[in-house]
Scaffold this motif. Structure first.
Motif, short mmCIF file in Angstrom:
data_model
loop_
_atom_site.label_atom_id
_atom_site.label_comp_id
_atom_site.label_asym_id
_atom_site.label_seq_id
_atom_site.Cartn_x
_atom_site.Cartn_y
_atom_site.Cartn_z
N PRO A 121 0.85 -1.12 -0.14
CA PRO A 121 0.03 0.14 -0.17
C PRO A 121 0.98 1.19 -0.16
CG PRO A 121 0.35 -0.96 2.21
CD PRO A 121 0.85 -1.95 1.31
N THR A 122 0.61 2.40 -0.66
CA THR A 122 1.20 3.53 -1.06
C THR A 122 0.36 4.76 -0.46
OG1 THR A 122 0.63 3.65 -3.21
CG2 THR A 122 2.62 2.37 -2.75
N VAL B 140 9.14 6.75 -5.96
CA VAL B 140 7.99 7.52 -5.66
C VAL B 140 7.98 8.03 -4.26
CG1 VAL B 140 5.32 7.43 -5.47
CG2 VAL B 140 6.50 6.12 -7.16
N CYS B 141 8.21 9.21 -4.24
CA CYS B 141 8.09 9.80 -2.65
C CYS B 141 6.96 9.68 -1.97
CB CYS B 141 8.78 11.29 -2.83
SG CYS B 141 10.21 11.38 -3.47
N GLY B 142 6.82 10.13 -0.66
CA GLY B 142 5.61 9.97 0.32
C GLY B 142 5.86 9.34 1.49
N ASN B 143 4.79 9.17 2.31
CA ASN B 143 4.95 8.60 3.42
C ASN B 143 5.43 7.20 3.66
OD1 ASN B 143 4.36 10.91 4.68
ND2 ASN B 143 2.01 10.45 5.07
N SER B 144 5.08 6.46 2.38
CA SER B 144 5.43 5.02 2.23
C SER B 144 6.06 5.08 0.86
CB SER B 144 4.11 4.17 2.08
OG SER B 144 3.57 4.31 3.23
N PRO B 145 7.56 5.41 0.55
CA PRO B 145 8.07 5.45 -0.46
C PRO B 145 8.63 4.18 -0.95
CG PRO B 145 9.64 5.96 1.37
CD PRO B 145 8.14 5.90 1.89
N ILE B 146 8.48 3.97 -2.44
CA ILE B 146 8.64 2.83 -2.97
C ILE B 146 9.66 2.75 -4.23
CG2 ILE B 146 6.57 1.80 -2.38
CD1 ILE B 146 5.62 2.42 -5.10
N TRP B 147 10.46 1.79 -4.45
CA TRP B 147 11.02 1.80 -5.80
C TRP B 147 10.36 0.91 -6.94
CZ3 TRP B 147 15.55 4.24 -6.46
CH2 TRP B 147 16.35 5.00 -5.42
N LEU B 148 10.40 1.39 -7.99
CA LEU B 148 9.81 0.34 -9.10
C LEU B 148 11.18 0.17 -9.98
CD1 LEU B 148 6.75 2.67 -10.42
CD2 LEU B 148 6.88 0.71 -8.66
N PHE B 149 11.52 -1.37 -10.03
CA PHE B 149 12.34 -2.01 -10.79
C PHE B 149 11.87 -2.74 -11.80
CE2 PHE B 149 14.10 -1.32 -6.58
CZ PHE B 149 15.53 -0.85 -7.03
N PRO C 197 9.65 -1.33 -1.02
CA PRO C 197 9.43 -0.36 -0.29
C PRO C 197 10.83 0.05 0.27
CG PRO C 197 8.66 -2.31 0.85
CD PRO C 197 9.05 -2.74 -0.58
N MET C 198 10.89 1.32 0.82
CA MET C 198 12.13 1.61 1.44
C MET C 198 11.58 2.49 2.80
SD MET C 198 15.19 4.35 0.18
CE MET C 198 14.24 5.75 0.75
N LEU C 199 11.66 1.62 3.67
CA LEU C 199 10.92 2.05 5.03
C LEU C 199 12.08 2.54 6.19
CD1 LEU C 199 8.53 -0.91 5.45
CD2 LEU C 199 8.19 1.33 4.41
N LEU C 200 13.40 2.54 5.56
CA LEU C 200 14.45 2.68 6.45
C LEU C 200 14.47 4.02 7.35
CD1 LEU C 200 17.34 1.72 7.59
CD2 LEU C 200 18.32 2.87 5.57
N ASP C 201 14.01 5.18 6.32
CA ASP C 201 14.05 6.43 7.08
C ASP C 201 12.81 7.32 7.19
OD1 ASP C 201 17.13 6.66 7.19
OD2 ASP C 201 16.97 6.55 5.06
N GLY C 202 11.57 6.20 6.84
CA GLY C 202 10.26 6.70 7.12
C GLY C 202 10.02 7.47 5.79
N PRO C 203 9.19 8.79 6.17
CA PRO C 203 8.79 9.45 4.91
C PRO C 203 9.81 10.16 4.06
CG PRO C 203 7.24 9.58 6.69
CD PRO C 203 8.38 9.05 7.43
N VAL C 204 9.74 10.08 2.80
CA VAL C 204 10.80 10.85 2.01
C VAL C 204 10.07 11.81 1.20
CG1 VAL C 204 12.41 10.53 -0.07
CG2 VAL C 204 12.39 8.88 1.79
N LEU D 254 16.12 13.72 0.91
CA LEU D 254 15.69 14.36 1.95
C LEU D 254 14.93 13.55 2.77
CD1 LEU D 254 16.81 16.71 3.66
CD2 LEU D 254 14.64 17.69 2.65
N THR D 255 15.22 13.21 4.21
CA THR D 255 14.17 12.57 5.11
C THR D 255 13.15 13.53 5.71
OG1 THR D 255 15.67 12.78 7.01
CG2 THR D 255 15.86 10.84 5.55
#
Length: 367
Positions: free
Chosen positions: A63-64, A138-147, A157-164, A182-183
């Motif tokens: 979910p994004t 895709v930036c946001g509260n739940s950032p994701i990578w599309l490969f 998903p990239m959940l290491l630093d929270g929202p980006v 930027l976090t």
């Protein structure tokens, strides 16, 4: 074909859309990525059918949607301008000057706020070159990578630093084909995707060689021990299975021709404790910290991390241990027996990062 009459009134508005080639080759079909006002990401893959351009929707389970709209605009939060409205006010989460600032609820205030805020694009294509190629973030509260390494969409998903809130490509001699983001806490990070990982599966993966002294090694079980931050890997080392040259020997060839059996495999099972600190090394990733060898003809059936109570003389605490279930396999004419092995892993957190690889050991508690 979509007409204005066919759009429902409650349909979220599309705020950003982009058509981009993903992957290392532009011969793959481009993807159409759309972002609506709720933060939902919709991906379509283009293809041709009877000479016409069509789009097929790609599904993914992550979910994004921005349930917290603190970064929904795709930019760092900005303070709302003052308003002369006399209507009731509610606390605002988009203010950077004070936590007690308020946001009027009138439509005039909303228009003024949106006109003075800085809108940044939330979808960014980053060229990583190498085997990964172009990817989308895709930036946001739940950032994701599309490969898309093999013309198949993968979402990580990239959940290491929270929202980006924002990201941009970055390339120089010290950071080849990297990116800067930027976090939400105002921390600027310069990173790059690892070229040793493969992103074309559900999880980023990497293969590395397990062979020891030119002997084949077969992995059977792997668990993560959270208390010591180590990986326990159960492997079977070596085998006396005859190769083609041994099968051509006269004695063994005559025995097989007369109905004699092949020599049974005699793998030696051992438990390896591997460090996760040097997982990105190109030559020896996941170095072995310690090993525990099982007895001959003893096979490992299962391995789990269990929580057991430990009495150190002062208090009773619950700790995590490694539990291994084994069985001795000798043939059908021998009764099968086994045992349960309990091992303790020396805590690596009490040592420094450099000394942890030397001092982490396996301690046998019960067998």
């Amino acid at each position: 074909t979509v007409t204005p009459e066919s759009i429902r009134e409650d349909t979220p508005t599309i705020v950003e859309i982009q058509l981009a080639h993903l992957g290392k080759s532009e011969r793959f079909s481009p993807y159409l990525v759309a972002l609506n006002e709720l933060g939902d990401v919709v991906v379509y893959k283009s293809f041709r059918y009877l000479g016409n351009l069509r789009f097929s929707r790609q599904s993914f389970d992550y979910p994004t949607r921005d349930f917290d709209h603190s970064v929904s605009s795709g930019a760092p939060p900005v303070a709302n301008p003052p308003s002369d409205s006399t209507t009731s006010a509610t606390p605002s989460t988009n203010s950077t000057n004070s936590t007690n600032s308020t946001t009027p609820t009138t439509s005039t205030a909303k228009t003024s706020s949106s006109s003075n805020s800085l809108e940044l694009p939330r979808m960014k294509v980053i060229n990583t070159e190498g085997t990964i190629g172009k990817v989308m973030f895709v930036c946001g509260n739940s950032p994701i990578w599309l490969f898309c390494e093999r013309d198949y969409l993968r979402v990580h998903p990239m959940l290491l630093d929270g929202p980006v809130p924002c990201i941009t490509p970055f390339h120089n001699i010290n950071c080849s084909y990297g990116f800067i983001y930027l976090t939400s806490k105002g921390v600027l990070k310069i990173c790059q995707l690892s070229s040793h990982l493969r992103y074309d599966s559900a999880w980023p993966t990497r293969k590395f060689n397990l062979r020891q002294n030119n002997l084949p090694v077969t992995p059977h079980q792997v668990v993560f021990e959270p208390q010591s931050s180590c990986y326990a890997l159960m492997v079977a080392v070596g085998s006396n299975n005859p190769d083609e040259e041994q099968l051509n020997e006269p004695d063994l060839a005559n025995a097989i021709a007369n109905g004699g059996p092949l020599p049974p495999p005699d793998d030696q099972y051992e438990l390896q404790l591997r460090s996760p600190f040097n997982w990105d090394m190109t030559d020896r990733p996941f170095p072995i910290l310690d090993t525990y060898k099982l007895e001959p003809s003893e096979n490992s059936l299962c391995m789990r991390v269990v929580n057991l109570k430990s009495d150190d003389g002062h208090s009773v605490k619950t700790r995590s241990y490694l539990a291994v279930g084994t069985a001795f396999v000798h043939g059908e004419d021998t009764q099968c027996r086994g045992r349960i092995i309990i091992l303790d892993v020396l805590d690596m957190k009490q040592f420094s990062r450099e000394d942890a690889q030397k001092k982490a050991k396996l301690k046998l508690l019960h067998a």
